[in-house]
Design an enzyme around this catalytic site. Structure first.
Site, short mmCIF file in Angstrom:
data_model
loop_
_atom_site.label_atom_id
_atom_site.label_comp_id
_atom_site.label_asym_id
_atom_site.label_seq_id
_atom_site.Cartn_x
_atom_site.Cartn_y
_atom_site.Cartn_z
N GLN A 27 5.47 13.61 -11.87
CA GLN A 27 6.14 12.15 -11.79
C GLN A 27 6.61 11.62 -13.12
O GLN A 27 6.07 12.05 -14.11
CB GLN A 27 5.39 11.04 -10.81
N HIS A 58 -3.88 -4.62 -3.82
CA HIS A 58 -4.97 -3.95 -3.53
C HIS A 58 -6.01 -4.51 -2.68
O HIS A 58 -6.55 -4.01 -1.57
CB HIS A 58 -5.66 -3.49 -4.85
N ASP A 82 -4.22 4.92 -9.76
CA ASP A 82 -4.65 3.69 -10.62
C ASP A 82 -5.88 3.25 -10.47
O ASP A 82 -6.75 2.57 -11.48
CB ASP A 82 -3.81 2.63 -10.59
N GLU A 101 -5.64 12.37 -4.85
CA GLU A 101 -4.42 12.05 -5.59
C GLU A 101 -3.85 13.23 -5.95
O GLU A 101 -4.22 14.18 -6.73
CB GLU A 101 -4.83 11.27 -6.89
N ASP A 132 -2.94 17.57 -2.62
CA ASP A 132 -2.04 16.71 -1.70
C ASP A 132 -2.69 16.28 -0.40
O ASP A 132 -3.18 16.93 -0.19
CB ASP A 132 -0.87 17.70 -1.40
N GLY A 133 -2.44 14.96 -0.30
CA GLY A 133 -3.29 14.29 0.55
C GLY A 133 -2.93 14.84 2.02
O GLY A 133 -4.03 15.03 2.85
N ASP A 150 -2.54 4.79 -0.27
CA ASP A 150 -2.03 3.98 -1.32
C ASP A 150 -1.00 4.97 -1.97
O ASP A 150 -1.39 5.33 -3.28
CB ASP A 150 -3.17 3.57 -2.26
N THR A 152 3.01 6.22 -3.22
CA THR A 152 4.25 5.56 -3.79
C THR A 152 5.25 5.57 -2.63
O THR A 152 5.32 6.08 -1.58
CB THR A 152 4.88 6.85 -4.76
N ASP A 153 6.36 4.79 -3.03
CA ASP A 153 7.44 4.76 -2.16
C ASP A 153 8.12 6.04 -1.70
O ASP A 153 7.78 7.07 -2.54
CB ASP A 153 8.57 4.24 -2.75
N1 SAM Z 1 0.50 0.50 -5.14
C1 SAM Z 1 1.50 1.48 -5.25
C2 SAM Z 1 2.73 0.92 -4.53
O1 SAM Z 1 2.72 0.68 -3.22
O2 SAM Z 1 3.75 0.80 -5.18
C3 SAM Z 1 1.21 2.70 -4.88
C4 SAM Z 1 0.33 3.26 -6.29
S1 SAM Z 1 -0.38 4.42 -6.60
C5 SAM Z 1 -0.15 4.86 -8.26
C6 SAM Z 1 0.36 5.98 -5.64
C7 SAM Z 1 0.03 7.01 -5.94
O3 SAM Z 1 0.10 7.90 -4.75
C8 SAM Z 1 0.68 7.82 -7.07
O4 SAM Z 1 -0.22 7.95 -8.16
C9 SAM Z 1 1.07 9.05 -6.51
O5 SAM Z 1 0.83 10.28 -7.37
C10 SAM Z 1 0.08 9.46 -5.23
N2 SAM Z 1 0.73 10.16 -4.12
C11 SAM Z 1 2.13 10.32 -3.91
N3 SAM Z 1 2.19 11.31 -3.06
C12 SAM Z 1 0.79 11.91 -2.55
C13 SAM Z 1 0.43 12.89 -1.89
N4 SAM Z 1 1.24 13.41 -1.10
N5 SAM Z 1 -1.03 13.09 -2.00
C14 SAM Z 1 -1.93 12.30 -2.57
N6 SAM Z 1 -1.35 11.44 -3.47
C15 SAM Z 1 0.03 11.16 -3.63
#
Ligand code: SAM
Length: 270
Positions: A27, A58, A82, A101, A132-133, A150, A152-153
């Site tokens: 990213q 959070h 984070d 993560e 990958d989750g 938690d 990303t969009d």
């Molecule tokens: N609070 C935030 C928001 O709603 O904008 C989310 C913040 S957090 C940093 C989101 C995290 O999800 C990112 O670090 C990203 O790398 C992780 N992420 C995205 N897709 C993922 C997946 N398939 N598996 C695990 N983590 C994932």
């Protein structure tokens, strides 16, 4: 300098004092020092957190589900690089927390330049896995009291985290499941598909205020195949007080009222 995040022909402008970090990998990670929100994490052009309002997000993501469970000992956090979500989970004194993560660079950058985990990711009860989750949950043989997503969009790596397949796999291995479910006002299509795809026996949406997320109104979805959605103020209050949790935004009263939805939001999901 100004950072602008746009959504549907409008947006949010934040004055930036300094770029603290930038890296393009899985990213595009940017960390800024801003004038009025403190440090700010941006992934692929979207604000993920600012120091000033990250606790609003959070706390509302974590505490409702953790308090609905009478004894959350084992917790899975998906995403959350984070460390803010894990920090809040630890306030409930669980025995074990697994954070999955996908992007190790987010964790490294946040630890070094922001530090909102306040040491949570180094806690001996916390295991951090970089994968990958979706894949983790698919092959998971463990059971968790609470799963917290938690992510990303929706983007190419996080899209799977709003799929019905992912929700089905989570439902099998937890008592309570909670995910952020986007802005019903700015992103009604994502909000609706998250609600629709989450085919749990019990589910409910609740709301919170996060000034730096699209238009400030944010939503969360909590669900379970095994448990009820607990909205009894006395029960929640007793657990909150017994666990001696300190918060900035969350209170048991806010918890209960967050589930009262305006008519237009009810209409989106009915
Ligand atoms: N609070 C935030 C928001 O709603 O904008 C989310 C913040 S957090 C940093 C989101 C995290 O999800 C990112 O670090 C990203 O790398 C992780 N992420 C995205 N897709 C993922 C997946 N398939 N598996 C695990 N983590 C994932």
């Amino acid at each position: 300098m100004e950072f602008v995040e746009r959504y549907n022909g409008s947006g949010l402008l934040i004055e930036v004092e300094k770029i603290l970090y930038e890296f393009k990998g899985v990213q595009h990670i940017q960390i800024f020092q801003t004038k009025s929100f403190g440090k700010m994490l941006v992934l692929d052009g979207k604000i993920q957190l600012t120091e000033k309002d990250e606790s609003f997000y959070h706390e509302m993501l974590v505490h409702p589900a953790m308090l609905m469970h009478e004894n959350p000992e084992k917790v899975l956090v998906i995403g959350g690089g984070d460390g803010g979500a894990v920090r809040e989970v630890l306030k409930h004194d669980p025995k074990e927390v697994v954070m999955v993560e996908i992007d190790e660079n987010v964790v490294k950058a946040c630890k070094e330049y922001i530090g909102i985990d306040r040491g949570a990711l180094e806690d001996p009860r916390v295991k951090v896995l970089f994968e990958d989750g979706l894949e983790f949950v698919k092959s998971c043989k463990d059971k968790f009291d609470v799963i917290i997503v938690d992510g990303t969009d929706p983007n190419p790596i996080s899209q799977a985290l709003i799929s019905s397949e992912f929700y089905r796999d989570c439902a099998k291995i937890c008592d309570y499941f909670v995910t952020q479910s986007q802005s019903p006002f700015a992103q009604p299509d994502y909000f609706k598909s998250i609600y629709k795809n989450a085919r749990f026996k019990n589910k409910a949406v609740y709301l919170g205020f996060v000034p730096t997320y699209p238009h400030g109104l944010w939503s969360y979805l909590i669900a379970s195949d095994r448990r009820e959605i607990v909205l009894d103020l006395n029960v929640i209050k007793e657990r909150f007080e017994n666990r001696k949790i300190e918060t900035v935004y969350y209170t048991p009263e806010v918890h209960i009222s967050a589930f009262a939805l305006p008519r237009w939001i009810v209409n989106l999901i009915s």
